[in-house]
Design a protein around this motif. Structure first.
Motif, mmCIF file in Angstrom:
data_model
loop_
_atom_site.group_PDB
_atom_site.id
_atom_site.type_symbol
_atom_site.label_atom_id
_atom_site.label_comp_id
_atom_site.label_asym_id
_atom_site.label_seq_id
_atom_site.Cartn_x
_atom_site.Cartn_y
_atom_site.Cartn_z
ATOM 1 N N SER A 28 0.949 -1.277 -0.033
ATOM 2 C CA SER A 28 0.120 -0.029 0.101
ATOM 3 C C SER A 28 0.871 1.243 -0.018
ATOM 4 C CB SER A 28 -0.871 0.099 1.238
ATOM 5 O OG SER A 28 -0.178 0.169 2.309
ATOM 6 N N SER A 29 0.035 2.458 -0.192
ATOM 7 C CA SER A 29 0.980 3.537 -0.405
ATOM 8 C C SER A 29 1.570 4.085 1.062
ATOM 9 C CB SER A 29 0.044 4.679 -1.079
ATOM 10 O OG SER A 29 -1.123 5.042 -0.154
ATOM 11 N N SER A 30 0.737 3.656 2.200
ATOM 12 C CA SER A 30 1.127 4.043 3.302
ATOM 13 C C SER A 30 2.343 3.111 4.138
ATOM 14 C CB SER A 30 0.062 3.885 4.308
ATOM 15 O OG SER A 30 -0.305 2.628 4.432
ATOM 16 N N GLY A 31 2.789 2.225 3.248
ATOM 17 C CA GLY A 31 3.959 1.349 3.775
ATOM 18 C C GLY A 31 3.673 0.316 4.892
ATOM 19 N N CYS A 32 2.434 -0.032 4.990
ATOM 20 C CA CYS A 32 1.913 -0.849 6.208
ATOM 21 C C CYS A 32 2.578 -2.507 5.632
ATOM 22 C CB CYS A 32 0.478 -0.994 6.194
ATOM 23 S SG CYS A 32 -0.292 0.470 6.821
ATOM 24 N N GLN A 33 2.734 -3.188 6.756
ATOM 25 C CA GLN A 33 3.423 -4.546 6.405
ATOM 26 C C GLN A 33 2.226 -5.460 6.028
ATOM 27 O OE1 GLN A 33 6.613 -5.384 6.223
ATOM 28 N NE2 GLN A 33 6.747 -3.217 6.241
ATOM 29 N N GLU A 34 0.863 -5.208 6.571
ATOM 30 C CA GLU A 34 -0.163 -6.013 6.331
ATOM 31 C C GLU A 34 -1.420 -5.338 6.307
ATOM 32 O OE1 GLU A 34 -2.153 -9.586 9.118
ATOM 33 O OE2 GLU A 34 -0.689 -8.227 10.094
ATOM 34 N N GLN A 35 -2.325 -6.126 5.569
ATOM 35 C CA GLN A 35 -3.578 -5.376 5.100
ATOM 36 C C GLN A 35 -4.583 -6.285 5.602
ATOM 37 O OE1 GLN A 35 -3.924 -5.055 1.034
ATOM 38 N NE2 GLN A 35 -3.812 -2.657 1.107
ATOM 39 N N LYS A 36 -5.891 -5.600 6.324
ATOM 40 C CA LYS A 36 -7.074 -6.377 6.810
ATOM 41 C C LYS A 36 -8.215 -5.660 5.942
ATOM 42 C CE LYS A 36 -5.022 -9.157 9.785
ATOM 43 N NZ LYS A 36 -5.006 -10.524 9.613
ATOM 44 N N ILE A 37 -8.953 -6.518 5.567
ATOM 45 C CA ILE A 37 -10.145 -5.830 4.708
ATOM 46 C C ILE A 37 -11.433 -6.359 5.522
ATOM 47 C CG2 ILE A 37 -11.477 -5.949 2.773
ATOM 48 C CD1 ILE A 37 -9.059 -6.891 1.199
ATOM 49 N N ILE A 38 -12.330 -5.412 6.086
ATOM 50 C CA ILE A 38 -13.630 -5.661 6.975
ATOM 51 C C ILE A 38 -14.760 -5.478 5.834
ATOM 52 C CG2 ILE A 38 -14.926 -5.222 8.600
ATOM 53 C CD1 ILE A 38 -12.175 -4.147 10.211
ATOM 54 N N VAL A 39 -15.457 -6.351 5.496
ATOM 55 C CA VAL A 39 -16.516 -6.265 4.653
ATOM 56 C C VAL A 39 -17.850 -6.436 5.370
ATOM 57 C CG1 VAL A 39 -17.776 -7.180 2.576
ATOM 58 C CG2 VAL A 39 -15.277 -7.238 2.711
ATOM 59 N N ALA A 40 -18.626 -5.583 5.335
ATOM 60 C CA ALA A 40 -20.012 -5.473 5.967
ATOM 61 C C ALA A 40 -21.174 -4.807 5.305
ATOM 62 C CB ALA A 40 -19.678 -4.600 7.308
ATOM 63 N N GLU A 78 -2.760 -1.932 8.157
ATOM 64 C CA GLU A 78 -3.700 -1.036 7.322
ATOM 65 C C GLU A 78 -5.110 -1.728 7.126
ATOM 66 O OE1 GLU A 78 -3.996 1.351 3.029
ATOM 67 O OE2 GLU A 78 -3.139 -0.629 3.004
ATOM 68 N N VAL A 79 -6.395 -0.882 7.588
ATOM 69 C CA VAL A 79 -7.491 -1.453 7.497
ATOM 70 C C VAL A 79 -8.391 -1.062 6.514
ATOM 71 C CG1 VAL A 79 -9.838 -1.833 8.974
ATOM 72 C CG2 VAL A 79 -7.552 -2.063 10.079
ATOM 73 N N ILE A 80 -8.955 -1.814 5.586
ATOM 74 C CA ILE A 80 -9.708 -1.299 4.410
ATOM 75 C C ILE A 80 -11.046 -1.742 4.743
ATOM 76 C CG2 ILE A 80 -10.243 -1.314 1.922
ATOM 77 C CD1 ILE A 80 -7.186 -1.870 1.527
ATOM 78 N N TYR A 81 -12.312 -1.050 4.565
ATOM 79 C CA TYR A 81 -13.358 -1.312 4.746
ATOM 80 C C TYR A 81 -14.392 -1.340 3.399
ATOM 81 C CZ TYR A 81 -12.456 0.216 9.706
ATOM 82 O OH TYR A 81 -12.020 0.301 10.909
#
Length: 129
Positions: A28-40, A78-81
């Protein structure tokens, strides 16, 4: 380093990993090591139109349990909703709103017509599930 805006296609026709959709080589552009995607069903946002400018204004919904989930992850995650809106956005504004939400809130909105959203939530979720 100049900021390169992230974009997501409006419709995915094949399964993909979100990082594959970025133009950048890192996750990601923020340089995070991990992403979590929360779908709701609903995004953890409040949305309203400014009466004077007719522009959309967005704020985090601090009471949303989805927003609280990010505190269970490490700070470098990084959390993506992904979810729909309580407000109906005109089709002509959807691309602009989607880009603002991705850039400013890490949210990917699904724009459902109000009647379909109501049938889904009150009909399918509350009646069938």
């Amino acid at each position: 380093m100049p900021h390169i805006p992230r974009t997501l296609p409006r419709v995915l026709t094949v399964p993909r990993i979100i990082s594959d959709l970025d133009n950048e080589s890192n996750i990601s552009s923020s340089g995070c090591q991990e992403q979590k995607i929360i779908v709701a069903n609903m995004l953890p946002l409040q949305a309203k139109r400014d009466i004077d400018t007719a522009k959309w204004c967005f704020n985090w919904d601090e009471d949303s349990i989805l927003l609280q989930l990010k505190y269970d992850f490490s700070s470098d995650t990084e959390v993506i909703y992904v979810g729909s809106f309580k407000a109906e956005v005109d089709a002509s504004e959807q691309d602009e709103v989607a880009q603002i939400l991705l850039d400013d809130f890490n949210c990917v909105p699904t724009f459902l017509p109000h009647d379909l959203q109501k049938k889904f939530y009150l009909g399918f979720c509350k009646q069938q599930l």
